[in-house]
Design a protein around this motif. Sequence first.
Motif, PDB file in Angstrom:
ATOM      1  N   ARG A   1       0.777  -1.403   0.091  1.00 16.93           N
ATOM      2  CA  ARG A   1      -0.186   0.024   0.070  1.00 16.93           C
ATOM      3  C   ARG A   1       0.865   1.236   0.025  1.00 16.93           C
ATOM      4  N   ARG A   2       1.727   1.301   1.066  1.00 16.45           N
ATOM      5  CA  ARG A   2       2.776   2.330   0.942  1.00 16.45           C
ATOM      6  C   ARG A   2       4.208   1.990   0.515  1.00 16.45           C
ATOM      7  N   ASN A   3       4.417   0.932   0.027  1.00 18.17           N
ATOM      8  CA  ASN A   3       5.706   0.585  -0.419  1.00 18.17           C
ATOM      9  C   ASN A   3       6.682   0.931   0.605  1.00 18.17           C
ATOM     10  N   LEU A   4       6.215   0.288   1.828  1.00 15.07           N
ATOM     11  CA  LEU A   4       7.169   0.344   3.117  1.00 15.07           C
ATOM     12  C   LEU A   4       7.817  -1.026   3.029  1.00 15.07           C
ATOM     13  N   VAL A   5       9.306  -0.964   3.241  1.00 15.29           N
ATOM     14  CA  VAL A   5      10.059  -2.175   3.584  1.00 15.29           C
ATOM     15  C   VAL A   5       9.794  -2.239   5.060  1.00 15.29           C
ATOM     16  N   VAL A   6       9.285  -3.415   5.448  1.00 14.51           N
ATOM     17  CA  VAL A   6       8.935  -3.751   6.882  1.00 14.51           C
ATOM     18  C   VAL A   6       9.976  -4.709   7.490  1.00 14.51           C
ATOM     19  N   ALA A   7      10.569  -5.492   6.809  1.00 17.86           N
ATOM     20  CA  ALA A   7      11.837  -6.212   7.148  1.00 17.86           C
ATOM     21  C   ALA A   7      12.583  -6.445   6.084  1.00 17.86           C
TER      22      ALA A   7
END
Length: 516
Positions: free
Chosen positions: A180-186
Amino acid sequence: MTTRRMVILVTGTLIVAVLLPVLLSIWLAHYQAEQRFDEELSAYTRRINTVASQVIDEAKSALKDINRVDSEKCDLAHLQAMRRVAFTYRYIQEVAFLKGSQVLCSSLEEESHISSFPEPVKINKEGYRIWFTPTNDQGVNHYMIAMSYDDHMVVVDPRSFIDVIPYGTWPIEAALVGLRRNLVVASSAPLSTTAWKTIQANNLSRYEEAENVYSIYRNQQANFAVVVWASSHPVKATTRQQLLLWLPVGVLVSLLLATLLLRFIRQLQSPRYRLMDAIASRQLTVCYQPIMRLRDRKFVGVEALVRWPQTDGSQLTPDIFIPLAEQTGLIGAVTRLVIENVFSELGEWLHHHPDIHVSINLAPHDLKNDDVLQLLTAHCEHYQIRAQQIAIEITERGFADPTTTAPILKQFRAAGHPVYIDDFGTGYSSLSYLQHLDIDVLKIDKAFVDALEFNTVTPHIIDMAKHLNLEMVAEGIETEKQAEWLHNHGVQFGQGWLFSKALNVNELWAWSQKGD
């Protein structure tokens, strides 16, 4: 296809045959190295996807278990139930109880003090709500994945999704990215922002950039993507290893093919193949040497002489290539080509000049072939030419076996074709043959004409021809003195450079009109 074109083609094939196995071995070594690399990358991606599915399934199972607890408040029993679920399930870090978007308590805290959760980043078709959020009671700035259903929420460390040991022979990295937000979570290593933007913009499942190869798996249900990548440098090392195996094989195959093709090229360049090609491509041409009546120097006919033009502008004469044609079984094809050329070039002209004849040389082999007479008959009918206008010339060695030759000559004469014996006196025939053969004209070889003043054989040949009522044609007349001597001794016809050299068809027409 001409032999020259065939040689060019085969030479090109030879070059390809030499280079192709080597290039193929290089390509195969590189291909196998890339295949191995891609397989390991894909295998690692599949394992991560499998683990991700296990984590999500475990989160769903945990939510089902805790939602069976019938409690609307954070009492001890409720807290213990949440702690049991968090303790039981491997990937669950925390279980929380919430009303709406507000967490009331959790397996870690009897009373939660965190602010309300924002809108979920994803609500899947089953009704599960999903967040990527750093919100927690411990105040740790670490993104976690939260999933809720009804009044409970489970929290999972996103590193669980990529916590897979690669089995490959080189380092492989992985990252979990929220779509959704192109966020690298890991991530096990920093993910290239440029690479990810290109991957997202083009919806790629495989991408190469800056010597890294990326493999992408999108989990639309949980709205995240697993990105796996590795450096392509190990491929080069593996390629070199594979080359040690495949390159010797390629070189060996190249040498084998080169040997076979070189042998084939040598065959194509052999005189036999060159002659076959000249016949097939109709390179053989026909020249015509005028025959003159010595008494009044009137033009009465021509002898058809086959020539083989060469690439350097020269021409091979029959005495060079006709023996080759006879030895290789091509003489019949040569004779047929000469006959067809004679009629195609002179057919109409002979029809309008019935007093002119053409003599065509036949080889001994041609006398055993009925097709020659049939071909002459067919062409004479087509062009409306009298058979008497087409004479056949046979060298003396063609009469070596009169018992075989005589019946065939009889057929030619019966069809109306005059029969000439050519180069008489230069072979090994007995003079007695002339008494038993149906021939019309005896041709005196140039060797006897050149030595008229010193040779006592020529007068005897002339006397014998007169005795047998044979007409005579003297070959190779080059001087006026020779022509007068032959005429004075009863030779009726002559040919040679005194009158004209051998001419092509256009030169013949121009020469004949000039003579008129």
